[in-house]
Design a protein around this motif. Sequence first.
Motif, PDB file in Angstrom:
ATOM      1  N   THR A   6       0.818  -1.207   0.000  1.00 13.49           N
ATOM      2  CA  THR A   6       0.000   0.000   0.000  1.00 13.49           C
ATOM      3  C   THR A   6       0.854   1.261   0.000  1.00 13.49           C
ATOM      4  N   PHE A   7       1.921   1.266   0.800  1.00 12.19           N
ATOM      5  CA  PHE A   7       2.772   2.450   0.875  1.00 12.19           C
ATOM      6  C   PHE A   7       3.385   2.754  -0.493  1.00 12.19           C
ATOM      7  N   VAL A   8       3.861   1.736  -1.185  1.00  6.66           N
ATOM      8  CA  VAL A   8       4.441   1.923  -2.519  1.00  6.66           C
ATOM      9  C   VAL A   8       3.377   2.460  -3.469  1.00  6.66           C
ATOM     10  N   LYS A   9       2.181   1.900  -3.390  1.00  5.10           N
ATOM     11  CA  LYS A   9       1.093   2.353  -4.271  1.00  5.10           C
ATOM     12  C   LYS A   9       0.769   3.830  -4.013  1.00  5.10           C
ATOM     13  N   GLU A  10       0.760   4.247  -2.737  1.00 10.08           N
ATOM     14  CA  GLU A  10       0.496   5.651  -2.417  1.00 10.08           C
ATOM     15  C   GLU A  10       1.588   6.555  -2.981  1.00 10.08           C
ATOM     16  N   ILE A  11       2.831   6.126  -2.887  1.00 10.11           N
ATOM     17  CA  ILE A  11       3.942   6.901  -3.455  1.00 10.11           C
ATOM     18  C   ILE A  11       3.754   7.017  -4.958  1.00 10.11           C
ATOM     19  N   GLN A  12       3.409   5.919  -5.594  1.00  9.19           N
ATOM     20  CA  GLN A  12       3.199   5.935  -7.045  1.00  9.19           C
ATOM     21  C   GLN A  12       2.065   6.883  -7.420  1.00  9.19           C
ATOM     22  N   GLN A  13       0.965   6.836  -6.676  1.00  8.16           N
ATOM     23  CA  GLN A  13      -0.158   7.738  -6.948  1.00  8.16           C
ATOM     24  C   GLN A  13       0.268   9.195  -6.771  1.00  8.16           C
ATOM     25  N   ASP A  14       1.062   9.457  -5.733  1.00  4.83           N
ATOM     26  CA  ASP A  14       1.548  10.819  -5.491  1.00  4.83           C
ATOM     27  C   ASP A  14       2.478  11.277  -6.615  1.00  4.83           C
ATOM     28  N   LEU A  15       3.346  10.388  -7.087  1.00  4.14           N
ATOM     29  CA  LEU A  15       4.235  10.739  -8.201  1.00  4.14           C
ATOM     30  C   LEU A  15       3.423  11.103  -9.442  1.00  4.14           C
ATOM     31  N   ILE A  16       2.400  10.317  -9.715  1.00  2.00           N
ATOM     32  CA  ILE A  16       1.543  10.580 -10.880  1.00  2.00           C
ATOM     33  C   ILE A  16       0.855  11.937 -10.720  1.00  2.00           C
ATOM     34  N   PRO A  56      13.179  10.172   3.669  1.00  3.07           N
ATOM     35  CA  PRO A  56      12.469  11.291   4.299  1.00  3.07           C
ATOM     36  C   PRO A  56      12.493  12.581   3.479  1.00  3.07           C
ATOM     37  N   LEU A  57      13.633  12.908   2.868  1.00  2.38           N
ATOM     38  CA  LEU A  57      13.703  14.162   2.114  1.00  2.38           C
ATOM     39  C   LEU A  57      12.843  14.107   0.855  1.00  2.38           C
ATOM     40  N   THR A  58      12.892  12.971   0.166  1.00  4.29           N
ATOM     41  CA  THR A  58      12.063  12.821  -1.039  1.00  4.29           C
ATOM     42  C   THR A  58      10.586  12.832  -0.663  1.00  4.29           C
ATOM     43  N   LEU A  59      10.223  12.131   0.413  1.00  3.33           N
ATOM     44  CA  LEU A  59       8.822  12.128   0.856  1.00  3.33           C
ATOM     45  C   LEU A  59       8.365  13.529   1.237  1.00  3.33           C
ATOM     46  N   SER A  60       9.208  14.235   1.960  1.00  2.65           N
ATOM     47  CA  SER A  60       8.849  15.592   2.372  1.00  2.65           C
ATOM     48  C   SER A  60       8.632  16.491   1.171  1.00  2.65           C
ATOM     49  N   ARG A  96      -0.713  14.107  13.354  1.00  6.35           N
ATOM     50  CA  ARG A  96      -0.490  15.320  12.550  1.00  6.35           C
ATOM     51  C   ARG A  96       0.950  15.391  12.057  1.00  6.35           C
ATOM     52  N   ALA A  97       1.879  15.108  12.947  1.00  8.24           N
ATOM     53  CA  ALA A  97       3.300  15.173  12.593  1.00  8.24           C
ATOM     54  C   ALA A  97       3.633  14.148  11.505  1.00  8.24           C
ATOM     55  N   LEU A  98       3.138  12.936  11.662  1.00 10.47           N
ATOM     56  CA  LEU A  98       3.392  11.903  10.655  1.00 10.47           C
ATOM     57  C   LEU A  98       2.850  12.320   9.296  1.00 10.47           C
ATOM     58  N   LYS A  99       1.638  12.849   9.295  1.00 14.04           N
ATOM     59  CA  LYS A  99       1.029  13.286   8.032  1.00 14.04           C
ATOM     60  C   LYS A  99       1.851  14.408   7.392  1.00 14.04           C
ATOM     61  N   GLN A 100       2.326  15.339   8.210  1.00 18.91           N
ATOM     62  CA  GLN A 100       3.069  16.477   7.688  1.00 18.91           C
ATOM     63  C   GLN A 100       4.389  16.082   7.038  1.00 18.91           C
ATOM     64  N   VAL A 101       4.993  14.995   7.488  1.00 26.94           N
ATOM     65  CA  VAL A 101       6.272  14.575   6.908  1.00 26.94           C
ATOM     66  C   VAL A 101       6.090  13.430   5.907  1.00 26.94           C
ATOM     67  N   GLY A 102       4.852  13.202   5.482  1.00 32.98           N
ATOM     68  CA  GLY A 102       4.603  12.271   4.382  1.00 32.98           C
ATOM     69  C   GLY A 102       4.258  10.846   4.756  1.00 32.98           C
ATOM     70  N   PHE A 103       3.891  10.591   6.009  1.00 37.42           N
ATOM     71  CA  PHE A 103       3.502   9.252   6.439  1.00 37.42           C
ATOM     72  C   PHE A 103       2.079   9.321   6.989  1.00 37.42           C
ATOM     73  N   ASP A 104       1.118   9.300   6.106  1.00 35.69           N
ATOM     74  CA  ASP A 104      -0.280   9.547   6.456  1.00 35.69           C
ATOM     75  C   ASP A 104      -0.863   8.404   7.286  1.00 35.69           C
ATOM     76  N   PHE A 123       7.690   5.276   8.950  1.00 29.61           N
ATOM     77  CA  PHE A 123       8.624   6.343   9.292  1.00 29.61           C
ATOM     78  C   PHE A 123       9.911   5.746   9.876  1.00 29.61           C
ATOM     79  N   GLN A 124       9.772   4.840  10.836  1.00 27.82           N
ATOM     80  CA  GLN A 124      10.933   4.244  11.500  1.00 27.82           C
ATOM     81  C   GLN A 124      11.827   3.502  10.509  1.00 27.82           C
TER      82      GLN A 124
END
Length: 152
Positions: A6-16, A56-60, A96-104, A123-124
């Motif tokens: 799921t995490f990979v799929k979310e990244i892919q959707q975000d990239l698109i 983390p930097l790419t996600l942010s 909130r913090a997790l969402k803000q740094v890209g881990f919804d 995140f970890q």
Amino acid sequence: MGDEGTFVKEIQQDLIRAGFALPIYGADGVFGPETERAVMRFQRQYGLEVDGLVGPLTLSKLNEVLDDGGQLETFPLPTGVYRQGDEGEAVKQIQRALKQVGFDPQGIDGIYGPNTEAAVRQFQQQFPALVNDGIYGPNTRRYLQMAIDDRN
């Protein structure tokens, strides 16, 4: 490379959504060569280290691009240890913090449930110094604070 889920799929959707097409496989949840190339194009365009890894930097930066570059809201991170089953305002702050740094965590509801635990684990996983146990404690807090500070 080779990660799935799921995490990979979310990244892919975000990239698109950010304009980095995946024309062959789309958001299929498998981090293969097409996804790696899209990540590298994204990193190159936004001046990040081009390594094809979604750290983390790419996600942010991806989160920032999709949020039109808005500043992070500021809020204190709770001290203490929180895990699945905990509830309250401190858990909302973690979410909130997790969402803000890209881990919804899939909602800011103040309930440390499976989605929040999964977001903490994701995140970890980005930091070798952290135990990937899904528990928010002093070490995870320190790294989460650094990720927030890096975004601001």
